[in-house]
Design a protein around this motif. Structure first.
Motif, short mmCIF file in Angstrom:
data_model
loop_
_atom_site.label_atom_id
_atom_site.label_comp_id
_atom_site.label_asym_id
_atom_site.label_seq_id
_atom_site.Cartn_x
_atom_site.Cartn_y
_atom_site.Cartn_z
N SER A 120 45.17 41.21 41.69
CA SER A 120 44.84 42.06 40.54
C SER A 120 43.88 43.17 40.94
O SER A 120 44.01 44.31 40.46
N VAL A 121 42.92 42.88 41.82
CA VAL A 121 42.01 43.91 42.30
C VAL A 121 42.76 44.96 43.11
O VAL A 121 42.54 46.17 42.99
N GLU B 167 43.31 36.74 41.66
CA GLU B 167 42.18 37.67 41.63
C GLU B 167 42.35 38.80 42.64
O GLU B 167 42.17 39.98 42.31
N GLY C 164 43.17 46.79 39.42
CA GLY C 164 41.81 47.31 39.35
C GLY C 164 40.82 46.18 39.23
O GLY C 164 41.12 45.12 38.67
N SER C 165 39.61 46.40 39.76
CA SER C 165 38.60 45.34 39.77
C SER C 165 38.15 44.94 38.37
O SER C 165 37.72 43.81 38.15
N THR C 166 38.23 45.87 37.41
CA THR C 166 37.79 45.55 36.06
C THR C 166 38.70 44.53 35.38
O THR C 166 38.30 43.89 34.41
N MET C 167 39.93 44.41 35.89
CA MET C 167 40.89 43.48 35.29
C MET C 167 41.00 42.17 36.07
O MET C 167 41.87 41.35 35.78
N ARG C 168 40.10 41.98 37.00
CA ARG C 168 40.20 40.82 37.91
C ARG C 168 40.23 39.50 37.15
O ARG C 168 41.17 38.71 37.29
N ASP C 169 39.23 39.25 36.33
CA ASP C 169 39.17 37.97 35.61
C ASP C 169 40.20 37.90 34.50
O ASP C 169 40.74 36.83 34.20
#
Length: 293
Positions: free
Chosen positions: A256-257, A253, A261-266
Motif C-alpha cells: 500500500s505504501v 502495508e 501512498g503512506s497515508t493509506m498504509r493502515d
C-alpha cells in the motif's frame, strides 16, 4: 520494482509474525489476551539500546539481553498479575483490564526513565552493506531480521510439534484441568509460556527498533494493535495463523505504501483484514470451539 518491495514486505512481516507468536502463545495456553505485550516489546528495545550505548557490548549481546530481560518481565506479569487472577477464576475480561493498566504503568515508567523523545542506536552498529541475491538488494539488517525471525519461529514450531513439552502445552491449551489430572505441571508451564512469549516480543522490539532506527516509550502501542489484528486474522491461539497473518499484514502495508501512498498504509492493511474476517470470521486457521473443562 515489485521483487524489491516483496523483500521489504517479508522483513517487516517477519517481525509482525514474531511479535504475534508470543501474543497467540499466551492466548492459546493461558487463555488470556495479554495487553501488556506491547509494553514488553518496548522493554526489549530499550534493553538492547542500553546494553549497546551504556555497556558498549555488541549487537548479539544486546539481543540476548533483550530476550532475557523481556522474558523476566513476562514472568513477573504472570506471577504478580495473571496467577492471582487464575486462582480466583476471574472472568476473561479482568486480565485484559489488568494488563492494560500494567502496560500504561510500564510506558509511563519508561518515559520517566528515558524521556519521551526518540532514541537511536549508534550509526555504526549495523553495517550498511547491501547484499545482492538474484538481482535483489537486501541490507544486512533486513537479512538478519528474516533469518533470525524464521529461526525463532521454526524453533517454536518444532518445540510445539515434536517434543514432550510441546505436547504438554497443547494438552493444557485443550483443558488445563484434564492436563493437571494427567500429572502435567500446569503452573510451571504457564510460567514457561509467559517467559517465552515475552522473550519473543522483546526480540521483535529490538528488530523493529533497528529496522526503523527509533526507540520511544509508546513504540509498543501500534505494534499491539497490529498483533491483535494478526492473531485474529490467523485464528486465535494458532501458531501457523500468527505466522501467516504477520506476513499478510507486512505485505499489505508495504504494497500500500509503494503503490497507493503512506497515508493509506493502515487503512489498506486493516481494510483487507476486515474483508477477510467478513468471509471467514474465525480467521484463516481458527476453529469455532467451546472449551468445556
Amino acid at each position: 520494482m515489485l521483487e524489491q518491495q516483496l523483500v521489504n514486505a517479508l522483513s517487516l512481516g517477519c517481525v509482525y509474525a514474531l511479535f504475534a507468536l508470543g501474543f497467540t502463545l499466551v492466548f492459546g495456553v493461558l487463555g488470556v489476551v495479554n495487553l501488556s505485550h506491547g509494553a514488553i516489546f518496548m522493554v526489549g528495545a530499550y534493553t538492547a539500546l542500553q546494553v549497546v550505548t551504556r555497556l558498549g557490548l555488541p549487537l548479539w549481546a544486546s539481543l540476548v539481553a533483550a530476550l532475557v530481560v523481556s522474558g523476566l518481565f513476562g514472568l513477573a506479569v504472570d506471577f504478580l498479575v495473571l496467577r492471582p487472577l487464575r486462582r480466583r477464576n476471574a472472568p476473561h475480561l479482568i486480565p485484559m483490564i489488568a494488563t492494560i493498566g500494567l502496560a500504561i504503568a510500564m510506558n509511563n515508567a519508561a518515559q520517566g526513565l528515558f524521556g519521551a523523545e526518540n532514541q537511536r542506536f549508534p550509526a555504526d552498529l549495523v553495517p550498511d552493506t547491501q547484499l545482492t541475491l538474484g538481482g535483489l538488494q537486501l541490507s544486512v539488517i533486513e537479512m538478519a531480521i528474516i533469518l533470525l525471525s524464521f529461526t525463532l519461529m521454526g524453533a517454536l514450531l518444532l518445540l510445539m510439534r515434536r517434543t514432550q513439552m510441546g505436547r504438554a502445552l497443547r494438552a493444557i491449551a485443550e483443558s488445563p484441568k484434564a492436563a493437571l489430572l494427567l500429572g502435567i505441571n500446569v503452573e510451571g508451564l504457564f510460567y514457561l509460556t509467559s517467559f517465552t512469549a515475552a522473550a519473543l516480543g522483546g526480540v521483535s522490539g529490538v528488530l523493529i527498533a533497528l529496522y526503523s532506527n527509533a526507540v520511544f516509550p509508546l513504540m509498543g502501542q501500534p505494534m499491539l494493535h497490529k498483533g491483535i489484528a494478526v492473531i485474529i486474522l490467523g485464528g486465535m491461539g494458532d501458531i501457523r495463523g500468527a505466522l501467516i497473518g504477520g506476513l499478510f499484514l507486512g505485505f499489505a502495508e508495504v504494497m500500500s505504501v509503494a503503490y497507493i501512498g503512506s497515508t493509506m498504509r493502515d487503512a489498506v492493511a486493516f481494510g483487507l483484514l476486515f474483508v477477510v474476517l467478513l468471509l471467514r470470521p474465525q480467521g484463516m486457521f481458527g476453529r469455532v470451539l467451546e472449551r468445556k473443562a
